[in-house]
Design a protein around this motif. Structure first.
Motif, mmCIF file in Angstrom:
data_model
loop_
_atom_site.group_PDB
_atom_site.id
_atom_site.type_symbol
_atom_site.label_atom_id
_atom_site.label_comp_id
_atom_site.label_asym_id
_atom_site.label_seq_id
_atom_site.Cartn_x
_atom_site.Cartn_y
_atom_site.Cartn_z
ATOM 1 N N LEU A 215 0.825 -1.204 0.000
ATOM 2 C CA LEU A 215 0.000 0.000 0.000
ATOM 3 C C LEU A 215 0.862 1.259 0.000
ATOM 4 C CD1 LEU A 215 -2.705 -1.181 2.545
ATOM 5 C CD2 LEU A 215 -3.129 -0.601 0.147
ATOM 6 N N GLN A 216 1.964 1.229 0.738
ATOM 7 C CA GLN A 216 2.868 2.368 0.765
ATOM 8 C C GLN A 216 3.487 2.603 -0.604
ATOM 9 O OE1 GLN A 216 3.613 4.333 3.826
ATOM 10 N NE2 GLN A 216 4.048 5.625 2.062
ATOM 11 N N PHE A 217 3.822 1.539 -1.306
ATOM 12 C CA PHE A 217 4.393 1.683 -2.646
ATOM 13 C C PHE A 217 3.390 2.337 -3.588
ATOM 14 C CE2 PHE A 217 4.991 0.187 -6.965
ATOM 15 C CZ PHE A 217 6.335 0.420 -7.191
ATOM 16 N N VAL A 218 2.147 1.876 -3.564
ATOM 17 C CA VAL A 218 1.120 2.451 -4.442
ATOM 18 C C VAL A 218 0.873 3.910 -4.082
ATOM 19 C CG1 VAL A 218 -1.288 2.295 -5.164
ATOM 20 C CG2 VAL A 218 0.048 0.212 -4.837
ATOM 21 N N ASN A 219 0.846 4.217 -2.792
ATOM 22 C CA ASN A 219 0.617 5.599 -2.364
ATOM 23 C C ASN A 219 1.764 6.513 -2.800
ATOM 24 O OD1 ASN A 219 -0.772 7.696 -0.737
ATOM 25 N ND2 ASN A 219 1.011 7.520 0.582
ATOM 26 N N ASP A 220 2.988 6.056 -2.616
ATOM 27 C CA ASP A 220 4.153 6.873 -2.975
ATOM 28 C C ASP A 220 4.246 7.112 -4.479
ATOM 29 O OD1 ASP A 220 4.819 6.957 -0.305
ATOM 30 O OD2 ASP A 220 6.335 5.383 -0.429
ATOM 31 N N ASN A 221 3.787 6.159 -5.274
ATOM 32 C CA ASN A 221 3.929 6.254 -6.728
ATOM 33 C C ASN A 221 2.603 6.542 -7.432
ATOM 34 O OD1 ASN A 221 6.885 5.247 -7.371
ATOM 35 N ND2 ASN A 221 6.090 3.891 -5.792
ATOM 36 N N PHE A 222 1.605 7.010 -6.682
ATOM 37 C CA PHE A 222 0.275 7.169 -7.272
ATOM 38 C C PHE A 222 0.286 8.183 -8.416
ATOM 39 C CE2 PHE A 222 -4.091 8.796 -7.499
ATOM 40 C CZ PHE A 222 -4.777 7.593 -7.634
ATOM 41 N N ALA A 223 1.075 9.241 -8.297
ATOM 42 C CA ALA A 223 1.125 10.245 -9.363
ATOM 43 C C ALA A 223 1.559 9.630 -10.688
ATOM 44 C CB ALA A 223 2.072 11.379 -8.973
ATOM 45 N N ALA A 224 2.470 8.663 -10.638
ATOM 46 C CA ALA A 224 2.948 8.025 -11.862
ATOM 47 C C ALA A 224 2.091 6.832 -12.269
ATOM 48 C CB ALA A 224 4.398 7.562 -11.677
ATOM 49 N N LEU A 225 1.241 6.361 -11.359
ATOM 50 C CA LEU A 225 0.454 5.162 -11.633
ATOM 51 C C LEU A 225 -0.929 5.456 -12.194
ATOM 52 C CD1 LEU A 225 1.251 2.843 -8.576
ATOM 53 C CD2 LEU A 225 1.866 2.483 -10.963
ATOM 54 N N HIS A 226 -1.345 6.712 -12.223
ATOM 55 C CA HIS A 226 -2.688 7.002 -12.723
ATOM 56 C C HIS A 226 -2.638 8.062 -13.820
ATOM 57 C CE1 HIS A 226 -2.726 10.771 -10.413
ATOM 58 N NE2 HIS A 226 -3.816 11.098 -11.085
ATOM 59 N N GLU A 355 7.878 9.517 -12.625
ATOM 60 C CA GLU A 355 7.711 8.465 -13.630
ATOM 61 C C GLU A 355 9.029 7.756 -13.926
ATOM 62 O OE1 GLU A 355 3.942 10.118 -16.204
ATOM 63 O OE2 GLU A 355 5.914 10.951 -16.617
ATOM 64 N N LEU A 356 10.115 8.502 -13.959
ATOM 65 C CA LEU A 356 11.417 7.864 -14.177
ATOM 66 C C LEU A 356 11.790 6.960 -13.006
ATOM 67 C CD1 LEU A 356 13.561 10.751 -15.729
ATOM 68 C CD2 LEU A 356 12.539 8.782 -16.892
ATOM 69 N N SER A 357 11.465 7.412 -11.796
ATOM 70 C CA SER A 357 11.758 6.598 -10.613
ATOM 71 C C SER A 357 10.968 5.301 -10.637
ATOM 72 C CB SER A 357 11.438 7.408 -9.348
ATOM 73 O OG SER A 357 11.585 6.611 -8.195
ATOM 74 N N LEU A 358 9.679 5.377 -10.973
ATOM 75 C CA LEU A 358 8.861 4.163 -11.049
ATOM 76 C C LEU A 358 9.369 3.243 -12.154
ATOM 77 C CD1 LEU A 358 6.380 2.533 -10.202
ATOM 78 C CD2 LEU A 358 5.042 3.865 -11.838
ATOM 79 N N PHE A 359 9.714 3.810 -13.303
ATOM 80 C CA PHE A 359 10.237 3.006 -14.408
ATOM 81 C C PHE A 359 11.503 2.271 -13.988
ATOM 82 C CE2 PHE A 359 12.867 2.289 -18.112
ATOM 83 C CZ PHE A 359 11.978 1.811 -19.067
ATOM 84 N N ALA A 360 12.385 2.967 -13.287
ATOM 85 C CA ALA A 360 13.632 2.338 -12.855
ATOM 86 C C ALA A 360 13.365 1.202 -11.872
ATOM 87 C CB ALA A 360 14.542 3.392 -12.221
ATOM 88 N N GLN A 361 12.402 1.401 -10.964
ATOM 89 C CA GLN A 361 12.085 0.347 -9.996
ATOM 90 C C GLN A 361 11.503 -0.885 -10.679
ATOM 91 O OE1 GLN A 361 10.239 1.700 -6.120
ATOM 92 N NE2 GLN A 361 10.112 3.638 -7.229
ATOM 93 N N LEU A 362 10.630 -0.678 -11.647
ATOM 94 C CA LEU A 362 9.963 -1.805 -12.281
ATOM 95 C C LEU A 362 10.846 -2.504 -13.301
ATOM 96 C CD1 LEU A 362 6.408 -0.269 -12.819
ATOM 97 C CD2 LEU A 362 7.182 -1.790 -10.992
ATOM 98 N N SER A 363 11.723 -1.760 -13.968
ATOM 99 C CA SER A 363 12.578 -2.362 -14.990
ATOM 100 C C SER A 363 13.866 -2.926 -14.416
ATOM 101 C CB SER A 363 12.914 -1.323 -16.061
ATOM 102 O OG SER A 363 13.695 -0.267 -15.509
#
Length: 643
Positions: A215-226, A355-363
């Protein structure tokens, strides 16, 4: 600025504090509870806004008095942390101040100590507020654990992925979310949105991590996830695979069958290689005369040619690594874009840091700043990278290659649709607030050492909260919820009335009764359209408590099942069947932890409000007025002032 220029306003509990809070209360009451309506705001531009969100309503007000702004700041601080409770915050605050003011007026006027009756009432009000805050800080955990929690149930993380076939089989997480969205967005779409939220969280279940971590991950990255999309009904909202990057290709996109796609996250500028020590680039001499201009032109041409060859080397190096997509945090030069287009390398410019931070985490790829040090560890492997049209905008859509570390999550993005831009923004805020509410529900609720010493069977006394105060040593099993519709307030009211503790501080019996009465203002307002229903619900609940077993003498049982893949099946309550017998099946659920934090925040706000003695109005050089709160009698450190 001289002191004589200051306009001093001495505050009065009745004329200033109460009237200010009551004015805010009258605004939020219009949209409070399941029967509440929407509030219509009109701006100077003629734009209209409809909302049921307490936070949005309060922030839209033009507040002149500093006390009102102070209250709203307290509300925003709480709602930002928990995602919920802004309207209840104002309602409880007003009710407590009424109780305190009434009690303070009944106190004997000690004229030999204070200059006036107003001063005596203010001192009594401050004392009551401080005693109530001290009482709640010491006793509230125990009262909730013993008198409230046994009548609720604990959510299971597996409820997020449970597929329901009919409303009769709705799981508890969906009930909790539906209750939340009902108070924010109305009844029409709350079931659809709650199901979509559960589906989103199902995709983001990380292996071997607790629910609060996911839940913390989704909350922290919500701007890039929606992605907000205006011009469509909310029922068009959906999940799509992978990540949506909210920029378009800066170079022509050429569809290719090459799989997989390789990409690099670049945070700097693609530029010619810097000259090393001792290396000289000869651009021309400084002769005078008619040949000077021509030599300068030749120097510029020589430099441009050298820079272009250098950039060609960078592009060639990217091609040697198989890179066909470059995600850039900055805008690249026209020369870079031209060379990339010739080499069929797609560049996406000005991608946000989130968005770059989320991309780096997922890739799993490491972002790089210097284009001359790009190595294989900087290259991300993607399933695809292509344009996607959402509403009126074209974005970049990427999907990630599966990896062993990410076997339990399926990266996805949330598309939030709404008829207009304002409504779409409200839906997005409601989604994120729901995530924050769930996070607060699953985060361990602190409790005092006295409660931990009771060794209640459903408490983890071996768990510790990092950096917790000395009194907060135990934690309550996360995920506790209680039937909505005023159940929490009814139960805690009864526990406060029945409570007699030898550990009480001076004056606690009085303040506990004040708090008990103030709590009933919440269900009383919920059932304001039917006072008989308020009495029936309270009577039925209290009758159940008295007839089955006294909450202070219950023997709790805890059923613990084996944990599999971070599955929480530990029940901290007597069971959800209790709620089906006593309460309405359609009342929904609400978080015990959020209610607990709400009470603490409200009482801290009450104590802060009643410490304010004077408002100083200062005038700046441009004749604009600013107001600053000042407590003339207060002394302390800067950190205490901030608290």
């Amino acid at each position: 600025m001289g002191v004589g220029m200051l306009q001093v306003e001495h505050l009065n509990l009745d004329r200033h504090v109460l009237q200010t809070v009551f004015a805010l209360e009258s605004v939020v009451l219009r949209s409070f509870g399941p029967e509440g309506g929407q509030v219509l705001f009109t701006r100077d531009t003629g734009q209209a806004m409809l909302s049921r969100s307490g936070t949005r309503i309060l922030t839209a007000l033009r507040l002149e008095h500093p006390l009102a702004r102070m209250v709203v700041e307290c509300v925003l601080k709480h709602s930002t942390a928990t995602g919920d409770g802004s309207k209840t915050f104002i309602l409880l605050l007003a009710s407590l101040l009424r109780m305190i003011h009434t009690t303070a007026c009944k106190e004997p006027n000690v004229s030999h100590t204070y200059n006036s009756r107003e001063a005596a009432e203010a001192a009594t009000a401050r004392r009551l507020a401080d005693e109530m805050l001290a009482f709640v800080s010491e006793e509230l955990d125990d009262l909730i654990v013993i008198g409230v929690v046994p009548y609720g149930c604990c959510l299971s993380w597996e409820d997020f992925s449970a597929k329901t076939q009919s409303p009769a089989h709705t799981n508890n997480v969906q009930k909790l979310l539906a209750s939340f969205f009902h108070t924010r967005l109305g009844q029409t779409h709350c079931d659809f949105i709650s199901n979509l939220t559960c589906e989103l969280l199902t995709h983001w279940k990380f292996k071997d991590l607790l629910p609060s971590s996911s839940l913390q991950f989704v909350n922290d990255n919500f701007a890039a996830l929606h992605t907000p999309v205006s011009g469509f009904p909310i029922s068009c909202s959906r999940l799509i695979e992978g990540q949506v990057i909210h920029r378009d290709f800066a170079t022509p996109y050429r569809q290719t069958d090459r799989q997989p796609v390789k990409a690099v996250v670049f945070t700097g500028y693609l530029q010619p290689k810097l000259l090393s020590a001792g290396e000289v680039l000869e651009l021309g001499c400084g002769e005078q005369g008619m040949e000077e201009n021509s030599r300068k032109e030749r120097s510029i041409v020589q430099f441009s040619a050298w820079a272009e060859r250098s950039l060609e080397c960078v592009i060639a190096h990217l091609q040697s690594l198989g890179v066909s997509v470059l995600l850039s945090a900055v805008k690249q030069s026209a020369a870079v874009l031209a060379l990339a287009a010739q080499a069929e390398v797609c560049i996406v410019e000005c991608v946000s840091e989130d968005e770059l931070s989320l991309f780096a985490q997922l890739s799993g790829a490491t972002p790089v700043y210097n284009c001359w040090v790009i190595e294989p560890e900087h290259v991300a492997t993607l399933t695809f990278c292509r344009p996607i049209l959402l509403g009126a905008h074209r974005y970049v859509h990427v999907a990630f290659h599966d990896s062993e570390e990410r076997v339990t999550i399926k990266p996805c993005s949330l598309v939030i649709c709404g008829p207009g831009e304002g409504q779409t923004d409200q839906y997005a805020c409601a989604f994120q607030d729901a995530i924050r509410m769930l996070l607060s529900t699953w985060e361990p609720m602190s409790m005092t050492a006295t409660t931990a010493s009771k060794k209640s069977p459903f408490l983890h006394t071996d768990s510790q909260i990092p950096n917790a105060p000395p009194l907060q040593q135990g934690v309550l099993e996360p995920g506790c919820v209680i039937p909505a519709g005023g159940t929490f307030e009814f139960l805690l009211n009864y526990a406060l009335v029945q409570h007699h503790s030898s550990r009480s501080v001076s004056g606690v019996p009085a303040v506990s009764q004040l708090l008990a009465k103030a709590l009933l203002s919440v269900p009383r307002q919920i059932y304001s359209h039917s006072p008989r229903r308020f009495l029936q619900t309270q009577t039925r609940l209290l009758s159940f408590i008295r007839n089955h077993s006294h909450p202070f003498s219950l023997v709790y049982k805890q059923v613990e099942c084996p944990r599999e893949e971070s599955k929480l099946t530990k029940h901290c309550c007597r069971g959800a069947d209790v709620s089906s017998e006593v309460f309405m099946s359609d009342s929904g659920l609400e978080s015990v932890s959020c209610k607990y934090q709400l009470l603490l925040a409200v009482l801290q706000c009450v104590s802060s409000l009643l410490r304010v003695d004077t408002v100083l109005h200062t005038h700046t050089a441009v004749h604009t007025q600013s107001r600053r709160l000042a407590n003339i009698s207060w002394e302390g450190t800067e950190d205490e002032a901030e608290d």
